[in-house]
Design a protein around this motif. Structure first.
Motif: not given
Length: 151
Positions: A39-53, A58-64, A67-72
């Motif tokens: 549910d938290a990862l579905r926030d529109p401010g978060i982008t989720v990637w998945s890796a497929w083999l 095979a894996g997942v990762a996200a970026l939130t 602010d205008a200069e920093r991502g987590e």
């Protein structure tokens, strides 16, 4: 390896994220777990990637974007059967490229500080991340390691 933005609608991706969340709660006291659930990862401010083999997640990762200069970086997880195959590194490099494309100037992350997180910290360090103090809403916690990297 196919890495793509994931809308979290697929059962395989959701299962890997649920496994990650459960593992973090099994290893760490609740007050020190910062892993995001579906549910938290579905926030529109978060982008989720998945890796497929081979047609499997095979894996997942996200970026939130903080602010205008920093991502987590959030919710990095490699499926157990794909450990040691470069999945996390590929996801990390994709996120770094995307963050640069967005004009971000730095990336930040929180990960565990115990021995179970040595591989994660080593990966981040090998890609230019250095330890730092808490950022954003985090507080100093002996179970957390904070890292950052300039882009």
């Amino acid at each position: 390896m196919d890495i793509r933005i994931d809308d979290l609608s697929g059962a395989d991706t959701r299962a890997l994220i649920a496994h990650h969340h459960a593992q973090m709660h099994a290893q760490t006291p609740a007050e020190s777990v910062h892993a995001l659930d579906i549910d938290a990862l579905r926030d529109p401010g978060i982008t989720v990637w998945s890796a497929w083999l081979d047609g499997r997640v095979a894996g997942v990762a996200a970026l939130t974007q903080l602010d205008a200069e920093r991502g987590e970086l959030k919710s990095f997880r490699t499926a157990d059967e794909y450990l040691g195959r470069g999945v996390a590194r590929a996801l990390l490099r994709r996120i770094i490229a995307d963050a640069r494309g967005r004009g971000l100037t730095s990336l930040w992350l929180e990960t565990g500080s115990d021995d179970g997180f040595v591989p994660a910290r080593a990966l981040y360090a090998s890609e230019g991340f250095v330890e730092c103090g808490p950022f954003g809403g985090y507080i100093d916690d002996p179970l957390s390691t904070f890292m950052t990297r300039a882009l």
